[in-house]
Design an enzyme around this catalytic site. Structure first.
Site, PDB file in Angstrom:
ATOM      1  N   SER A 115      -4.529   2.323  -4.420  1.00  0.00           N
ATOM      2  CA  SER A 115      -5.891   2.730  -4.725  1.00  0.00           C
ATOM      3  C   SER A 115      -6.529   1.689  -5.648  1.00  0.00           C
ATOM      4  O   SER A 115      -6.616   0.521  -5.279  1.00  0.00           O
ATOM      5  CB  SER A 115      -5.894   4.134  -5.339  1.00  0.00           C
ATOM      6  OG  SER A 115      -7.183   4.691  -5.309  1.00  0.00           O
ATOM      7  N   GLU A 215      -7.358   0.851   3.924  1.00  0.00           N
ATOM      8  CA  GLU A 215      -7.262   2.312   3.820  1.00  0.00           C
ATOM      9  C   GLU A 215      -8.290   2.746   2.795  1.00  0.00           C
ATOM     10  O   GLU A 215      -8.768   1.946   1.990  1.00  0.00           O
ATOM     11  CB  GLU A 215      -5.848   2.743   3.415  1.00  0.00           C
ATOM     12  CG  GLU A 215      -5.369   2.227   2.067  1.00  0.00           C
ATOM     13  CD  GLU A 215      -5.839   3.051   0.869  1.00  0.00           C
ATOM     14  OE1 GLU A 215      -6.138   4.259   1.050  1.00  0.00           O
ATOM     15  OE2 GLU A 215      -5.922   2.495  -0.235  1.00  0.00           O
ATOM     16  N   HIS A 282      -4.015   7.330   1.104  1.00  0.00           N
ATOM     17  CA  HIS A 282      -4.182   8.500   0.250  1.00  0.00           C
ATOM     18  C   HIS A 282      -3.809   9.811   0.947  1.00  0.00           C
ATOM     19  O   HIS A 282      -4.026  10.886   0.377  1.00  0.00           O
ATOM     20  CB  HIS A 282      -5.634   8.602  -0.221  1.00  0.00           C
ATOM     21  CG  HIS A 282      -6.037   7.570  -1.225  1.00  0.00           C
ATOM     22  ND1 HIS A 282      -6.243   6.243  -0.889  1.00  0.00           N
ATOM     23  CD2 HIS A 282      -6.290   7.655  -2.563  1.00  0.00           C
ATOM     24  CE1 HIS A 282      -6.606   5.575  -1.971  1.00  0.00           C
ATOM     25  NE2 HIS A 282      -6.646   6.406  -2.997  1.00  0.00           N
TER      26      HIS A 282
END
Length: 311
Positions: A115, A215, A282
């Site tokens: 992330s 992503e 995620h």
């Protein structure tokens, strides 16, 4: 063409090795980290917690100075062999310019996170060519990261053999596929939002000959479209060898265009193989994957095989 031999691969973690938890981005809580500590301890690792791991300053895990100090303590301590970020959130970009890259080059060690930690991984790649691991942090979410995630993270940190990830038909991005011959290149990228935010900084990687990993989470299709269009217009995707599409979790809105529609529309014109459905990101059962090492993307077998980030 990116040089496939440049990745610096730190030593695999072994039972008895010391790892340090750091929070370079957003704040976390001890009860969230407890399960991560338990897992690392079960693997025989000795877990140290940096002084400011649970600090909080609004949406940041303490001040920039505190977060950078913890990060450099972990990266510079010869007794620490692995650096485990607790979570993402936001804030890594605010401190990466302060990293002592000479210290990182002098004593390379494995770093894991995802992330917002994409910003840290891009900086370490630029400044030290350090391979790292895009994978779950210590703030472990049992309902999202189950046994497959546990096994994959242990493999990525402690087992110096290639990581093979198969696309899953039940992943939302499984419909994103552009066939082509197998391609090989360094796996670079990560969170799309952070990759786009790094454009124009020293940390944006040369993607020539690379396999681009993307992503994201909670970004509706039009925002994903905007980010990919931005990268395309900037010309940074012109030389990619292929695209590995991970999880785009909770990326839906009230428009009829789906995230699959958006990804196919923006990625197909690149003229390279694209493989979606990879459980990286995620979503549930997130799989840890090396960052910066040579990988092979095969749309026929629907696999992504990556050289380990460790030796």
């Amino acid at each position: 063409m990116a040089d496939l031999t440049t990745a610096v691969r730190p030593a695999a973690l072994r039972p008895g090795d010391r790892v340090m938890l750091v929070s370079p981005s957003g704040p976390t809580r001890p009860e969230r980290v407890a399960r991560g500590v338990e897992l690392l301890t079960e693997w025989g690792l000795s877990v140290a917690v940096a002084p400011n791991v649970y600090a909080r300053s609004g949406y940041l895990a303490g001040s920039d100075a505190e977060r950078l100090a913890d990060l450099m303590t972990a990266l510079g301590d010869p007794e620490v062999r692995g650096v485990v970020c607790t979570r993402g959130g936001y804030g890594a970009q605010r401190i990466v310019d302060g990293i002592d890259m000479a210290a990182v080059r002098a004593d390379p060690k494995i770093v894991v996170g995802f992330s917002d930690i994409t910003a840290l991984q891009l900086a370490l790649w630029r400044g030290a060519r350090l391979a790292s691991v895009h994978g779950p942090g210590a703030a472990w979410l049992e309902e999202r990261t189950g046994p497959d995630s546990v096994a994959a993270l242990r493999h990525a940190l402690m087992d110096p053999t290639p990581v093979e990830i198969s696309a899953r038909p039940d992943e939302e991005t499984s419909g994103v596929r552009v066939p082509g011959a197998p391609v090989t290149g360094p796996l670079l990228g990560g969170n799309l939002c952070l990759l786009t935010a790094s454009l124009g900084t020293p940390d944006f990687p040369d993607l020539s000959g690379a396999i681009l990993l993307v992503e994201d989470v909670a970004e509706p299709p039009y925002k994903v479209d905007r980010m990919l269009t931005h990268l395309r217009r900037a010309g940074v995707l012109d030389g990619v060898a292929g695209v590995a599409v991970g999880q785009f979790t909770d990326c839906a809105d009230d428009w009829s265009t789906t995230i699959v529609d958006c990804l196919l529309d923006r990625l197909s014109p690149l003229g390279v193989p694209v493989l979606g459905g990879l459980p990286i990101g995620h979503g549930r059962d997130q799989i840890a994957v090396p960052f910066g090492t040579p990988a092979t993307l095969d749309t026929t077998t629907a696999t992504l095989t990556v050289t380990p980030a460790i030796h």
